[in-house]
Design an enzyme around this catalytic site. Structure first.
Site, PDB file in Angstrom:
ATOM      1  N   GLU A 138      81.290   5.623  36.033  1.00  0.00           N
ATOM      2  CA  GLU A 138      80.882   5.198  37.366  1.00  0.00           C
ATOM      3  C   GLU A 138      79.921   6.226  37.960  1.00  0.00           C
ATOM      4  O   GLU A 138      80.378   7.255  38.499  1.00  0.00           O
ATOM      5  CB  GLU A 138      82.093   5.083  38.282  1.00  0.00           C
ATOM      6  N   GLY A 148      79.282   1.491  45.713  1.00  0.00           N
ATOM      7  CA  GLY A 148      79.205   0.968  47.071  1.00  0.00           C
ATOM      8  C   GLY A 148      77.824   1.010  47.688  1.00  0.00           C
ATOM      9  O   GLY A 148      77.679   0.825  48.901  1.00  0.00           O
ATOM     10  N   SER A 183      78.645  -0.949  41.992  1.00  0.00           N
ATOM     11  CA  SER A 183      77.878  -2.087  42.522  1.00  0.00           C
ATOM     12  C   SER A 183      77.773  -3.258  41.545  1.00  0.00           C
ATOM     13  O   SER A 183      76.740  -3.934  41.500  1.00  0.00           O
ATOM     14  CB  SER A 183      76.491  -1.617  42.978  1.00  0.00           C
ATOM     15  N   GLU A 185      85.957   9.167  44.347  1.00  0.00           N
ATOM     16  CA  GLU A 185      86.386   9.334  45.741  1.00  0.00           C
ATOM     17  C   GLU A 185      87.582  10.276  45.823  1.00  0.00           C
ATOM     18  O   GLU A 185      87.723  11.027  46.789  1.00  0.00           O
ATOM     19  CB  GLU A 185      86.689   7.959  46.355  1.00  0.00           C
ATOM     20  N   HIS A 217      89.072   8.881  40.058  1.00  0.00           N
ATOM     21  CA  HIS A 217      87.957   8.190  40.720  1.00  0.00           C
ATOM     22  C   HIS A 217      87.149   9.223  41.512  1.00  0.00           C
ATOM     23  O   HIS A 217      87.715  10.172  42.062  1.00  0.00           O
ATOM     24  CB  HIS A 217      88.511   7.109  41.643  1.00  0.00           C
ATOM     25  N   ASN A 243      89.325  -2.480  41.938  1.00  0.00           N
ATOM     26  CA  ASN A 243      89.817  -1.338  42.708  1.00  0.00           C
ATOM     27  C   ASN A 243      89.669  -1.681  44.190  1.00  0.00           C
ATOM     28  O   ASN A 243      88.571  -1.620  44.736  1.00  0.00           O
ATOM     29  CB  ASN A 243      88.978  -0.104  42.343  1.00  0.00           C
ATOM     30  N   LYS A 270      90.669  -0.108  46.630  1.00  0.00           N
ATOM     31  CA  LYS A 270      90.584   1.113  47.452  1.00  0.00           C
ATOM     32  C   LYS A 270      91.553   1.006  48.643  1.00  0.00           C
ATOM     33  O   LYS A 270      92.602   0.384  48.508  1.00  0.00           O
ATOM     34  CB  LYS A 270      89.148   1.356  47.901  1.00  0.00           C
TER      35      LYS A 270
HETATM   36  C1  PEP Z   1      84.456   1.755  42.582  1.00  0.00           C
HETATM   37  O1  PEP Z   1      84.665   2.398  43.598  1.00  0.00           O
HETATM   38  O2  PEP Z   1      85.185   1.919  41.592  1.00  0.00           O
HETATM   39  C2  PEP Z   1      83.337   0.836  42.577  1.00  0.00           C
HETATM   40  C3  PEP Z   1      82.807   0.539  41.433  1.00  0.00           C
HETATM   41  O3  PEP Z   1      82.893   0.379  43.793  1.00  0.00           O
HETATM   42  P1  PEP Z   1      81.741  -0.723  44.060  1.00  0.00           P
HETATM   43  O4  PEP Z   1      81.937  -1.814  43.033  1.00  0.00           O
HETATM   44  O5  PEP Z   1      81.964  -1.184  45.440  1.00  0.00           O
HETATM   45  O6  PEP Z   1      80.440  -0.036  43.844  1.00  0.00           O
END
Ligand code: PEP
Length: 253
Positions: free
Chosen positions: A171, A177, A215, A103, A101, A13, A15
């Protein structure tokens, strides 16, 4: 009983990151790594921002790496300024779309009902819907993780979804992040719970892939990707460098 191991899916992703130059370099790099190891038993998916989908689709042709988007609208066309229909994503070469997601749930107030409507539109267009769920830190601290995840899942997945076109991504919001991850035991508990729900709701619920996201990096991928009922990863930050993303794919087998 755990499900027989499903072929892992490693989904990137991006983003709101990238440019034409980054898209070109990143996809060329990934395609080169994939070409050197076609035997590696993982599926790869990259999800760039909408303006770069067509370019990415052209660069990915013949690479064996799939293309996905980060959102779609519930309607097929019409007066929805700034939005993108699922059929347009297909037209750009997408096979999948990330929906719900955290976000988008936070930034755009997306509810599970809206996510379910978007998933419906995605499935109708022939896309695979990658439906994201996960608890906030406060919900986790309050012991509500399974309750939150159950409610989001139940509200976000169309009732007639099938394993071939439905992927769940667990998630934890607090892990996205931040560099923080749940323990493997915590991931196992949530994934076992999700698997139980999918099996109860869908006749092919045992075959629906359930990704972990938050992460994931090359350094922790081998551990996280071998937790029972984890069938791959949704990767944010580490999907922006070909070697890092590929390192996660290698850890998943
Ligand atoms: C995400 O936003 O889907 C995600 C998993 O981000 P990160 O791997 O940066 O934690």
């Amino acid at each position: 009983m755990t499900t027989p191991r499903l072929r892992p899916l490693i989904a990137g992703n991006w983003k709101m990151n990238g440019s034409r130059a980054l898209t070109t370099d990143l996809i060329r790099g990934l395609a080169g790594l994939r070409a050197a190891r076609p035997d590696l038993a993982v599926d790869l998916l990259v999800c760039p921002p909408a303006p770069y989908l067509t370019l990415a689709g052209e660069l990915l042709r013949g690479s064996g790496i799939a293309l996905g988007a980060q959102d779609c609208h519930v309607k097929a066309s019409g007066a929805h300024t700034g939005d993108v229909a699922a059929a347009m994503l297909v037209d750009c070469g997408c096979q999948a779309v990330i929906l719900g997601h955290s976000e988008r749930r936070a930034d755009h107030g997306e509810t599970s009902a809206l996510v379910a409507a978007k998933a419906r539109a995605a499935l109708d267009a022939g896309l695979t819907a990658i439906v994201c769920v996960g608890e906030t830190e406060a919900e986790r601290d309050g012991g509500a993780t399974l309750e939150v995840v159950s409610a989001q899942l139940e509200g976000s997945i169309p009732a007639d979804a099938e394993a071939g076109h439905l992927v769940v991504a667990y998630e934890p919001v607090w892990a996205i992040g931040t560099g923080k991850t749940p323990t493997p035991d915590d991931v196992a508990a949530v994934h076992a719970h999700i698997r139980g729900l999918l099996k109860a709701w869908f006749k092919d619920g045992a075959e629906m892939r359930v990704l972990y996201g938050g992460s994931v990096k090359a350094a922790n991928a081998a551990v996280l990707m071998h937790v029972p009922e984890v069938n791959g990863a949704l990767v944010g930050g580490a999907s922006l460098k070909a070697e890092d993303f590929w390192g996660i794919a290698q850890g998943a087998v």
